[in-house]
Motif scaffolding. Sequence first.
Motif, short mmCIF file in Angstrom:
data_model
loop_
_atom_site.label_atom_id
_atom_site.label_comp_id
_atom_site.label_asym_id
_atom_site.label_seq_id
_atom_site.Cartn_x
_atom_site.Cartn_y
_atom_site.Cartn_z
N PHE A 107 25.33 17.35 -21.73
CA PHE A 107 24.17 18.23 -21.83
C PHE A 107 24.08 18.72 -23.27
O PHE A 107 25.06 19.27 -23.79
N GLN A 108 22.94 18.49 -23.91
CA GLN A 108 22.70 18.97 -25.27
C GLN A 108 21.59 20.01 -25.19
O GLN A 108 20.43 19.67 -24.94
N GLY A 109 21.94 21.28 -25.39
CA GLY A 109 20.98 22.36 -25.21
C GLY A 109 19.75 22.28 -26.08
O GLY A 109 18.69 22.79 -25.71
N GLY A 110 19.86 21.63 -27.23
CA GLY A 110 18.70 21.50 -28.12
C GLY A 110 17.53 20.78 -27.48
O GLY A 110 16.38 20.99 -27.88
N LYS A 111 17.78 19.97 -26.48
CA LYS A 111 16.70 19.26 -25.78
C LYS A 111 15.95 20.16 -24.81
O LYS A 111 14.91 19.77 -24.28
N TYR A 112 16.47 21.33 -24.56
CA TYR A 112 15.90 22.23 -23.56
C TYR A 112 15.64 23.60 -24.18
O TYR A 112 16.42 24.54 -24.02
N ASP A 113 14.57 23.68 -24.93
CA ASP A 113 14.16 24.93 -25.60
C ASP A 113 15.25 25.49 -26.51
O ASP A 113 15.41 26.71 -26.63
N ASN A 114 16.02 24.60 -27.14
CA ASN A 114 17.04 24.99 -28.11
C ASN A 114 18.09 25.94 -27.55
O ASN A 114 18.53 26.87 -28.23
N VAL A 115 18.50 25.71 -26.32
CA VAL A 115 19.60 26.48 -25.73
C VAL A 115 20.82 26.29 -26.64
O VAL A 115 21.16 25.15 -26.98
N PRO A 116 21.51 27.35 -27.05
CA PRO A 116 22.60 27.23 -28.02
C PRO A 116 23.95 26.83 -27.42
O PRO A 116 25.01 27.24 -27.90
N ILE A 117 23.94 26.01 -26.37
CA ILE A 117 25.16 25.53 -25.71
C ILE A 117 24.99 24.06 -25.39
O ILE A 117 23.92 23.63 -24.97
N SER A 118 26.06 23.31 -25.57
CA SER A 118 26.14 21.93 -25.10
C SER A 118 27.44 21.81 -24.33
O SER A 118 28.35 22.62 -24.50
N PHE A 119 27.53 20.79 -23.46
CA PHE A 119 28.80 20.61 -22.74
C PHE A 119 28.95 19.18 -22.27
O PHE A 119 27.97 18.45 -22.09
N PHE A 120 30.22 18.80 -22.11
CA PHE A 120 30.58 17.54 -21.47
C PHE A 120 31.04 17.86 -20.06
O PHE A 120 31.84 18.76 -19.85
N GLY A 150 45.98 12.52 -10.06
CA GLY A 150 44.65 12.53 -9.45
C GLY A 150 43.59 12.72 -10.52
O GLY A 150 43.88 12.72 -11.72
N PRO A 151 42.34 12.90 -10.10
CA PRO A 151 41.26 13.08 -11.06
C PRO A 151 41.38 14.38 -11.85
O PRO A 151 41.90 15.37 -11.33
N LEU A 152 40.93 14.35 -13.09
CA LEU A 152 40.81 15.54 -13.92
C LEU A 152 39.33 15.89 -13.98
O LEU A 152 38.50 15.04 -14.35
N ARG A 153 39.00 17.11 -13.60
CA ARG A 153 37.61 17.57 -13.66
C ARG A 153 37.56 18.84 -14.49
O ARG A 153 38.31 19.79 -14.23
N MET A 154 36.71 18.82 -15.50
CA MET A 154 36.55 20.00 -16.35
C MET A 154 35.20 19.96 -17.05
O MET A 154 34.54 18.92 -17.09
N ILE A 155 34.81 21.11 -17.57
CA ILE A 155 33.60 21.25 -18.36
C ILE A 155 34.06 21.66 -19.76
O ILE A 155 34.80 22.63 -19.91
N ASN A 156 33.62 20.89 -20.77
CA ASN A 156 34.01 21.16 -22.16
C ASN A 156 32.78 21.72 -22.88
O ASN A 156 31.82 21.00 -23.13
N ILE A 157 32.85 23.00 -23.22
CA ILE A 157 31.70 23.74 -23.73
C ILE A 157 31.72 23.80 -25.26
O ILE A 157 32.73 24.16 -25.87
N HIS A 158 30.56 23.48 -25.84
CA HIS A 158 30.35 23.53 -27.29
C HIS A 158 29.28 24.58 -27.57
O HIS A 158 28.15 24.43 -27.09
N PRO A 159 29.60 25.64 -28.33
CA PRO A 159 28.60 26.68 -28.60
C PRO A 159 27.62 26.24 -29.70
O PRO A 159 27.57 26.80 -30.79
N SER A 160 26.86 25.22 -29.38
CA SER A 160 25.92 24.63 -30.33
C SER A 160 24.84 23.91 -29.53
O SER A 160 25.11 23.39 -28.45
N GLU A 161 23.63 23.85 -30.07
CA GLU A 161 22.56 23.17 -29.34
C GLU A 161 22.75 21.66 -29.34
O GLU A 161 22.06 20.95 -28.61
N GLN A 162 23.70 21.16 -30.12
CA GLN A 162 24.09 19.76 -30.06
C GLN A 162 25.57 19.65 -30.40
O GLN A 162 26.10 20.49 -31.11
N THR A 163 26.22 18.65 -29.83
CA THR A 163 27.63 18.47 -30.14
C THR A 163 27.77 17.88 -31.54
O THR A 163 26.99 17.02 -31.95
N ILE A 164 28.74 18.40 -32.27
CA ILE A 164 29.05 17.93 -33.62
C ILE A 164 30.53 17.58 -33.61
O ILE A 164 31.37 18.47 -33.45
N GLN A 165 30.85 16.29 -33.71
CA GLN A 165 32.24 15.84 -33.63
C GLN A 165 32.57 14.94 -34.79
O GLN A 165 31.77 14.10 -35.18
#
Length: 110
Positions: A16-29, A90-105
Amino acid sequence: MTYIIPKAQLSNGNLFQGGKYDNVPISFFWVEAAPGRGSRLHCHPYAEVFVVQEGQATFTVGESTIEVEGGHVVVGPANIPHKFINSGTGPLRMINIHPSEQTIQQWLEE
């Protein structure tokens, strides 16, 4: 505007890249990793927050290696190289949060 976004419509089905949705300042995997799978060493110009929901993960953050299970939050500081791997059976499930409207890696290993 209100958005309802099916997981299948996220970039690669998990980003999810927040910039695509009214520039929400969060992105996540939205991470679902099989045993032995994870991310390569990388860093960001901002802190990253890992919400470990289920499973077991081994994180390398800078010079430290830590093991966590579901129900924990890990914060990786800005500009510090980090990676993770599903170190459980077993499976690993998590949400990785980036405080940015797009991920920068910046990838640091192949």
